[in-house]
Design a protein around this motif. Sequence first.
Motif, mmCIF file in Angstrom:
data_model
loop_
_atom_site.group_PDB
_atom_site.id
_atom_site.type_symbol
_atom_site.label_atom_id
_atom_site.label_comp_id
_atom_site.label_asym_id
_atom_site.label_seq_id
_atom_site.Cartn_x
_atom_site.Cartn_y
_atom_site.Cartn_z
ATOM 1 N N GLN A 503 0.837 -1.186 0.000
ATOM 2 C CA GLN A 503 0.000 0.000 0.000
ATOM 3 C C GLN A 503 0.881 1.248 0.000
ATOM 4 O OE1 GLN A 503 -3.578 0.028 -0.023
ATOM 5 N NE2 GLN A 503 -3.199 -2.089 -0.571
ATOM 6 N N ASN A 504 0.735 2.072 -1.028
ATOM 7 C CA ASN A 504 1.408 3.369 -1.107
ATOM 8 C C ASN A 504 2.907 3.277 -1.361
ATOM 9 O OD1 ASN A 504 -1.117 4.537 -0.482
ATOM 10 N ND2 ASN A 504 -0.702 4.296 1.696
ATOM 11 N N PHE A 505 3.411 2.138 -1.775
ATOM 12 C CA PHE A 505 4.815 2.054 -2.153
ATOM 13 C C PHE A 505 5.035 0.907 -3.133
ATOM 14 C CE2 PHE A 505 4.458 -0.802 1.434
ATOM 15 C CZ PHE A 505 5.318 -1.852 1.143
ATOM 16 N N LEU A 506 6.085 1.056 -3.950
ATOM 17 C CA LEU A 506 6.527 0.023 -4.879
ATOM 18 C C LEU A 506 7.825 -0.582 -4.365
ATOM 19 C CD1 LEU A 506 6.044 1.687 -8.400
ATOM 20 C CD2 LEU A 506 4.679 -0.168 -7.429
ATOM 21 N N VAL A 507 8.039 -1.862 -4.678
ATOM 22 C CA VAL A 507 9.284 -2.530 -4.312
ATOM 23 C C VAL A 507 9.993 -2.951 -5.594
ATOM 24 C CG1 VAL A 507 10.376 -4.407 -3.046
ATOM 25 C CG2 VAL A 507 8.261 -3.391 -2.184
ATOM 26 N N LEU A 508 11.219 -2.505 -5.739
ATOM 27 C CA LEU A 508 12.043 -2.851 -6.894
ATOM 28 C C LEU A 508 13.199 -3.719 -6.413
ATOM 29 C CD1 LEU A 508 12.532 -2.246 -9.962
ATOM 30 C CD2 LEU A 508 14.030 -0.394 -9.210
ATOM 31 N N GLY A 509 13.341 -4.911 -7.002
ATOM 32 C CA GLY A 509 14.439 -5.808 -6.661
ATOM 33 C C GLY A 509 15.387 -5.962 -7.835
ATOM 34 N N THR A 510 16.690 -6.056 -7.560
ATOM 35 C CA THR A 510 17.660 -6.150 -8.645
ATOM 36 C C THR A 510 18.952 -6.787 -8.150
ATOM 37 O OG1 THR A 510 18.785 -4.879 -10.380
ATOM 38 C CG2 THR A 510 18.642 -3.865 -8.224
ATOM 39 N N ASP A 511 19.750 -7.279 -9.081
ATOM 40 C CA ASP A 511 21.111 -7.721 -8.802
ATOM 41 C C ASP A 511 22.062 -6.739 -9.486
ATOM 42 O OD1 ASP A 511 20.166 -9.946 -7.442
ATOM 43 O OD2 ASP A 511 20.093 -11.171 -9.256
ATOM 44 N N PHE A 512 23.343 -6.894 -9.235
ATOM 45 C CA PHE A 512 24.284 -5.966 -9.850
ATOM 46 C C PHE A 512 25.571 -6.691 -10.233
ATOM 47 C CE2 PHE A 512 24.854 -5.658 -5.260
ATOM 48 C CZ PHE A 512 26.210 -5.836 -5.102
ATOM 49 N N LYS A 513 26.311 -6.058 -11.126
ATOM 50 C CA LYS A 513 27.592 -6.574 -11.593
ATOM 51 C C LYS A 513 28.624 -5.467 -11.512
ATOM 52 C CE LYS A 513 29.869 -8.652 -15.636
ATOM 53 N NZ LYS A 513 29.687 -9.074 -17.043
ATOM 54 N N ILE A 514 29.804 -5.806 -11.001
ATOM 55 C CA ILE A 514 30.874 -4.832 -10.843
ATOM 56 C C ILE A 514 31.924 -5.055 -11.928
ATOM 57 C CG2 ILE A 514 32.720 -4.006 -9.328
ATOM 58 C CD1 ILE A 514 30.980 -4.887 -6.963
ATOM 59 N N ASP A 515 32.254 -4.000 -12.641
ATOM 60 C CA ASP A 515 33.315 -4.043 -13.645
ATOM 61 C C ASP A 515 34.582 -3.455 -13.012
ATOM 62 O OD1 ASP A 515 34.782 -4.253 -15.975
ATOM 63 O OD2 ASP A 515 33.985 -2.406 -16.847
ATOM 64 N N ILE A 516 35.421 -4.334 -12.463
ATOM 65 C CA ILE A 516 36.575 -3.884 -11.668
ATOM 66 C C ILE A 516 37.497 -2.956 -12.461
ATOM 67 C CG2 ILE A 516 38.583 -4.639 -10.352
ATOM 68 C CD1 ILE A 516 37.087 -7.183 -9.674
ATOM 69 N N PRO A 517 37.865 -3.270 -13.711
ATOM 70 C CA PRO A 517 38.808 -2.375 -14.420
ATOM 71 C C PRO A 517 38.299 -0.956 -14.606
ATOM 72 C CG PRO A 517 38.662 -4.503 -15.512
ATOM 73 C CD PRO A 517 37.554 -4.461 -14.505
ATOM 74 N N SER A 518 36.982 -0.746 -14.460
ATOM 75 C CA SER A 518 36.430 0.599 -14.658
ATOM 76 C C SER A 518 36.411 1.427 -13.378
ATOM 77 C CB SER A 518 34.998 0.503 -15.209
ATOM 78 O OG SER A 518 34.981 -0.147 -16.461
ATOM 79 N N ILE A 519 36.768 0.815 -12.246
ATOM 80 C CA ILE A 519 36.744 1.547 -10.980
ATOM 81 C C ILE A 519 37.896 2.542 -10.959
ATOM 82 C CG2 ILE A 519 36.891 1.350 -8.467
ATOM 83 C CD1 ILE A 519 35.738 -1.439 -8.692
ATOM 84 N N PRO A 520 37.605 3.815 -10.680
ATOM 85 C CA PRO A 520 38.681 4.817 -10.644
ATOM 86 C C PRO A 520 39.790 4.412 -9.678
ATOM 87 C CG PRO A 520 36.536 5.876 -10.565
ATOM 88 C CD PRO A 520 36.290 4.406 -10.430
ATOM 89 N N GLY A 521 41.043 4.543 -10.137
ATOM 90 C CA GLY A 521 42.187 4.222 -9.296
ATOM 91 C C GLY A 521 42.681 2.798 -9.443
ATOM 92 N N LEU A 522 41.896 1.940 -10.129
ATOM 93 C CA LEU A 522 42.309 0.545 -10.278
ATOM 94 C C LEU A 522 42.661 0.187 -11.718
ATOM 95 C CD1 LEU A 522 39.753 -1.305 -7.957
ATOM 96 C CD2 LEU A 522 42.059 -0.541 -7.420
ATOM 97 N N GLN A 523 42.491 1.136 -12.633
ATOM 98 C CA GLN A 523 42.753 0.832 -14.035
ATOM 99 C C GLN A 523 44.189 0.377 -14.254
ATOM 100 O OE1 GLN A 523 41.297 3.564 -12.933
ATOM 101 N NE2 GLN A 523 39.501 4.122 -14.144
ATOM 102 N N GLU A 524 45.133 0.927 -13.467
ATOM 103 C CA GLU A 524 46.539 0.601 -13.693
ATOM 104 C C GLU A 524 46.858 -0.846 -13.336
ATOM 105 O OE1 GLU A 524 46.206 2.436 -9.564
ATOM 106 O OE2 GLU A 524 45.388 2.770 -11.572
ATOM 107 N N LEU A 525 45.949 -1.532 -12.645
ATOM 108 C CA LEU A 525 46.202 -2.931 -12.281
ATOM 109 C C LEU A 525 45.860 -3.872 -13.428
ATOM 110 C CD1 LEU A 525 44.780 -3.044 -8.624
ATOM 111 C CD2 LEU A 525 47.133 -2.617 -9.368
ATOM 112 N N TYR A 526 45.220 -3.352 -14.494
ATOM 113 C CA TYR A 526 44.739 -4.220 -15.575
ATOM 114 C C TYR A 526 45.407 -3.858 -16.902
ATOM 115 C CZ TYR A 526 41.247 -5.978 -12.384
ATOM 116 O OH TYR A 526 40.624 -6.587 -11.324
#
Length: 526
Positions: A503-526
């Motif tokens: 009542q009076n709200f929606l529920v959104l469920g999701t999963d996620f995926k992390i792309d490690i090489p795109s994380i700022p500061g970690l690009q030099e490791l790849y």
Amino acid sequence: MKTNSGVLLFGILTAIFQLVIDFPSASGNTGYRGRVTQHGLNYASQMAVEMLMKYLPVAEIPDLYEKMGSLAVVLSNISIVEFKRPELNVSLVPNNESSSLGGLKIVFSQLDPSIECEMKMTYKWGFLSTTRDLSVTIVTSNLSLSLEALIGIDTNESRVSGQFTCEIEGNVQLSSKSDESSTFSGLFDFVANNFNERLKAVIFAQACHNITELLNTSVHKHLSSASMSRIVLDDELLLNLKFTESPKFTDKYLEASHAGEMFLVNDTTSSIQPSPLRPPPIIPALPGLSSRMVYAFITDRCANSIWNASAKAKKLRFSVTPDTPRISNATRRYLSTSCSGGRNQCIGKIFPQIRSLYRQKQVELDLEARPSNQTPYFRFRGRIVRFQIPTTAEFFAKTRNSRDLLVSASMLWSGTLSIGTKGGQIFFNFTKLSVTVNNSRIHIEALSSPAASSQLEAFVKMINRRVLSPFFNEAGSKGIPLEIPTIPWLKFLKSEIIGGRNQNFLVLGTDFKIDIPSIPGLQELY
């Protein structure tokens, strides 16, 4: 040390927590609630181990110095030469009655890296001294690292604060790789036998100091400096994500509750005033929702506030023209100034004056949502959404050289729609859509007549029934990607609207995926 293995995981988890609290109130006025479950934390942990395996071979470890009486020992050029994949466990630290703080506990076990370094031993006898350089291996066993972060909010419920602790356990043994004389061999054995425990204490203390220092300066600074009550989205809009209560930690999930209101940058008065007959919606605990990685609980109060502020900023506009994507030939016919046949309908048949002035032309429709502080635009009932949307409509005749305004009207669109999700797409269907014309204005003198108002209402209802309803339902039947605002290295997967008797709200469920090489500061490791 530039960073640390434990901090890498805290970086991911902090970003996820920040995502929860950044998604679009004194307690009870919650507009939005975000939840990260143990499944989400487990996945983030796996990604942290992947980063750890990339990071440790190139980690910079500071020199260590220790003095034992007349003997001074310096370890330098410390590098990790071998590192097996560790075990990692992330658990939630629930809030309790004695403290509103809750958080995360992260334990790395079976770390046991093999470390090589240079050792300089300097021994003094009064004014005399002797120095020896050795190549040394630091052998570790049963090594484990435990980090704990407790999260809370400040007294005005607008900023996050954190308390971080670190513990390391295990064994450390020095082993010389150099071929030394019996004198220095004996001295090294003496150092090794007496230095192992002290070395372990120094290494562990230095490692934990670096970790907590970075957490308290970088992560804590980031959390505590981010004001949640005024988040500027663009030149016109801002979000109020002030906490309505302290972040909640259970043994299955962590979640944060927020006001979830949107305002114009130059107007921070409440964009939607709750009706005195209808209290602000209350989101129940719903502890059973824990199978997805992330959940978002969005109240109709939050949706109404976002819609109203967007309408004030004139961001809710929609046009129907012959060039509008997915428009059908039947729709084009209804918007034509000329039609033939007794059963055919078009604007030219309803307004003969338009047919005379604009033969064989097309009429275009501009719709713009109007702001209203009294009208609740949306009310959520499970998968059913009831809506009332005040709108301004303008009808234009398109000629080769001009776009002539014919009539304008203030209208109220109301009805219900059912929504669902499948395969990352959102589907909807208008089960009811009606329109009421409140005020109208004729802009072409030739159209002025006693019958003009009734003609306009008849035309608007025809457009609603023959053009807009089929147009929106066709779009809803084909599905629209359910895209959630995200950050470049984080992608949501298989998002769905969770059904039920909410009542009076929606529920959104999701999963996620992390792309490690795109994380700022970690690009030099790849």
